[in-house]
Write a protein that holds these residues in place. Structure first.
Motif, PDB file in Angstrom:
ATOM      1  N   LEU A 196      -3.995  12.712  -2.480  1.00 17.65           N
ATOM      2  CA  LEU A 196      -4.456  11.365  -2.144  1.00 17.65           C
ATOM      3  C   LEU A 196      -3.285  10.397  -2.035  1.00 17.65           C
ATOM      4  CD1 LEU A 196      -7.660  11.106  -4.396  1.00 17.65           C
ATOM      5  CD2 LEU A 196      -7.562  11.340  -1.904  1.00 17.65           C
ATOM      6  N   TYR A 197      -2.393  10.457  -3.017  1.00 19.02           N
ATOM      7  CA  TYR A 197      -1.228   9.578  -2.965  1.00 19.02           C
ATOM      8  C   TYR A 197      -0.301   9.965  -1.814  1.00 19.02           C
ATOM      9  CZ  TYR A 197      -2.552   7.779  -7.567  1.00 19.02           C
ATOM     10  OH  TYR A 197      -3.215   7.185  -8.614  1.00 19.02           O
ATOM     11  N   GLY A 198      -0.208  11.265  -1.529  1.00 21.97           N
ATOM     12  CA  GLY A 198       0.597  11.701  -0.395  1.00 21.97           C
ATOM     13  C   GLY A 198       0.049  11.186   0.921  1.00 21.97           C
ATOM     14  N   THR A 199      -1.272  11.138   1.045  1.00 15.92           N
ATOM     15  CA  THR A 199      -1.889  10.586   2.253  1.00 15.92           C
ATOM     16  C   THR A 199      -1.594   9.091   2.376  1.00 15.92           C
ATOM     17  OG1 THR A 199      -3.658  12.238   2.126  1.00 15.92           O
ATOM     18  CG2 THR A 199      -4.067  10.286   3.482  1.00 15.92           C
ATOM     19  N   GLY A 200      -1.656   8.374   1.242  1.00 11.87           N
ATOM     20  CA  GLY A 200      -1.292   6.963   1.273  1.00 11.87           C
ATOM     21  C   GLY A 200       0.150   6.760   1.675  1.00 11.87           C
ATOM     22  N   TRP A 201       1.024   7.613   1.161  1.00  8.74           N
ATOM     23  CA  TRP A 201       2.444   7.537   1.519  1.00  8.74           C
ATOM     24  C   TRP A 201       2.632   7.857   3.001  1.00  8.74           C
ATOM     25  CZ3 TRP A 201       6.851  10.859  -1.073  1.00  8.74           C
ATOM     26  CH2 TRP A 201       8.074  10.170  -0.956  1.00  8.74           C
ATOM     27  N   ALA A 202       1.826   8.802   3.518  1.00  2.26           N
ATOM     28  CA  ALA A 202       1.892   9.147   4.936  1.00  2.26           C
ATOM     29  C   ALA A 202       1.514   7.944   5.804  1.00  2.26           C
ATOM     30  CB  ALA A 202       0.968  10.327   5.226  1.00  2.26           C
ATOM     31  N   LEU A 203       0.490   7.209   5.380  1.00  2.00           N
ATOM     32  CA  LEU A 203       0.104   5.998   6.113  1.00  2.00           C
ATOM     33  C   LEU A 203       1.218   4.960   6.076  1.00  2.00           C
ATOM     34  CD1 LEU A 203      -3.614   5.683   4.944  1.00  2.00           C
ATOM     35  CD2 LEU A 203      -2.820   6.239   7.256  1.00  2.00           C
ATOM     36  N   ALA A 204       1.900   4.874   4.928  1.00  2.00           N
ATOM     37  CA  ALA A 204       3.020   3.945   4.810  1.00  2.00           C
ATOM     38  C   ALA A 204       4.145   4.336   5.766  1.00  2.00           C
ATOM     39  CB  ALA A 204       3.530   3.919   3.371  1.00  2.00           C
ATOM     40  N   ALA A 205       4.441   5.643   5.839  1.00  2.00           N
ATOM     41  CA  ALA A 205       5.516   6.106   6.725  1.00  2.00           C
ATOM     42  C   ALA A 205       5.165   5.882   8.186  1.00  2.00           C
ATOM     43  CB  ALA A 205       5.779   7.590   6.467  1.00  2.00           C
ATOM     44  N   LEU A 206       3.917   6.151   8.542  1.00  2.00           N
ATOM     45  CA  LEU A 206       3.491   5.963   9.927  1.00  2.00           C
ATOM     46  C   LEU A 206       3.545   4.492  10.319  1.00  2.00           C
ATOM     47  CD1 LEU A 206       2.311   7.022  12.553  1.00  2.00           C
ATOM     48  CD2 LEU A 206       0.035   6.904  11.514  1.00  2.00           C
ATOM     49  N   SER A 207       3.014   3.626   9.467  1.00  2.00           N
ATOM     50  CA  SER A 207       3.047   2.191   9.776  1.00  2.00           C
ATOM     51  C   SER A 207       4.473   1.658   9.721  1.00  2.00           C
ATOM     52  CB  SER A 207       2.138   1.414   8.816  1.00  2.00           C
ATOM     53  OG  SER A 207       2.430   1.708   7.474  1.00  2.00           O
ATOM     54  N   PHE A 208       5.351   2.317   8.956  1.00  2.00           N
ATOM     55  CA  PHE A 208       6.772   1.945   8.973  1.00  2.00           C
ATOM     56  C   PHE A 208       7.349   2.128  10.371  1.00  2.00           C
ATOM     57  CE2 PHE A 208      11.141   3.452   8.974  1.00  2.00           C
ATOM     58  CZ  PHE A 208      11.803   2.442   8.313  1.00  2.00           C
ATOM     59  N   GLY A 209       7.120   3.310  10.951  1.00  2.00           N
ATOM     60  CA  GLY A 209       7.645   3.560  12.288  1.00  2.00           C
ATOM     61  C   GLY A 209       7.094   2.586  13.308  1.00  2.00           C
TER      62      GLY A 209
END
Length: 255
Positions: free
Chosen positions: A78-91
């Motif tokens: 779950l936290y990894g998915t949240g981090w993935a959203l953070a990375a995607l929105s970062f780009g």
């Protein structure tokens, strides 16, 4: 090698320096779009390199996963998915706001929330430590606000409505990325059981935490690669991978 505060600080400074520079080579890939750069970057950063490190220093990966509770794996996911959203929105945020302003907003908010969230959920932090840390975080947040005001001032220099809309969208995306960035820290906290399982099997602290990182990165790769592939399909731009001179673009994106 003995772990010391000086070594830890040096590694943090080195990591921060590389973190600040990692998007610069992508600016040289002029013939590619965002999705090309982000797909190659995601493959190397979120999939290949983390698991190469794990493969080199973790002899029995399966045994550690078997010794880790399902609850811990679920929370890390779950936290990894949240981090993935953070990375995607970062780009996406960097593509909208540019490197300088985008980095300041995203990493400022991410550092603020990422430092504060673990403190709030931890019971081991004393009141004295909180009083020492919180003023520094408030100063950091003030810096983020100043960066936002600087971006607003720059936006006013261009009165085009499309520019105003792009600025507002960029602010929202960068803010989302910064706030969600804290889930990475929470993912490492949730991975305490996996680290303990690895240590019980003789792994070093570095090796055990590398496995936690690699597991979290699976979710980062899955989401970011899926989004990039969707854009490639939507824009019918797979052919740009075959451009003359695109070999160096692969290197730029990997960096």
């Amino acid at each position: 090698m003995q772990n010391t505060p000086a070594l830890a600080l040096g590694m943090i400074l080195l990591g921060g320096m590389f973190q600040a520079m990692f998007m610069v080579p992508a600016k040289w890939a002029k013939g590619w779009k965002f999705e090309h750069i982000w797909l190659i970057f995601s493959f190397f950063c979120f999939l290949l390199f983390p698991w190469l490190i794990v493969r080199a220093c973790v002899p029995d990966i399966g045994a550690i996963f078997a010794a880790t509770s399902g609850r811990d794996l679920l929370l890390m996911g779950l936290y990894g998915t949240g981090w993935a959203l953070a990375a995607l929105s970062f780009g996406i945020g960097i593509s909208l706001m540019g490197l300088s302003l985008g980095f300041a907003l995203i990493f400022g908010l991410s550092a603020f929330v990422g430092a504060l969230a673990p403190l709030l959920v931890s019971t081991a932090v004393s009141r004295e430590k909180m009083l020492a840390i919180v003023p520094s975080l408030m100063l950091m947040l003030a810096g983020v606000a100043l960066c936002s005001l600087a971006g607003k001032w720059q936006e006013k220099q261009d009165a085009a409505s499309s520019s105003r809309g792009r600025y507002l969208k960029g602010i929202l995306v960068c803010a989302f990325s910064g706030l969600m960035g804290a889930t990475g820290n929470l993912g490492f906290m949730a991975g305490g059981g996996m680290v303990a399982a690895g240590r019980a099997q003789g792994l070093s602290v570095f090796a055990a935490n590398s496995l936690v990182l690699a597991y979290l990165c699976l979710f980062l790769f899955a989401l970011n690669a899926a989004y990039s592939l969707a854009l490639l399909w939507q824009h019918s731009s797979f052919r740009l991978f075959l451009l003359d001179g695109s070999a160096r673009y692969f290197v730029f994106a990997m960096l």
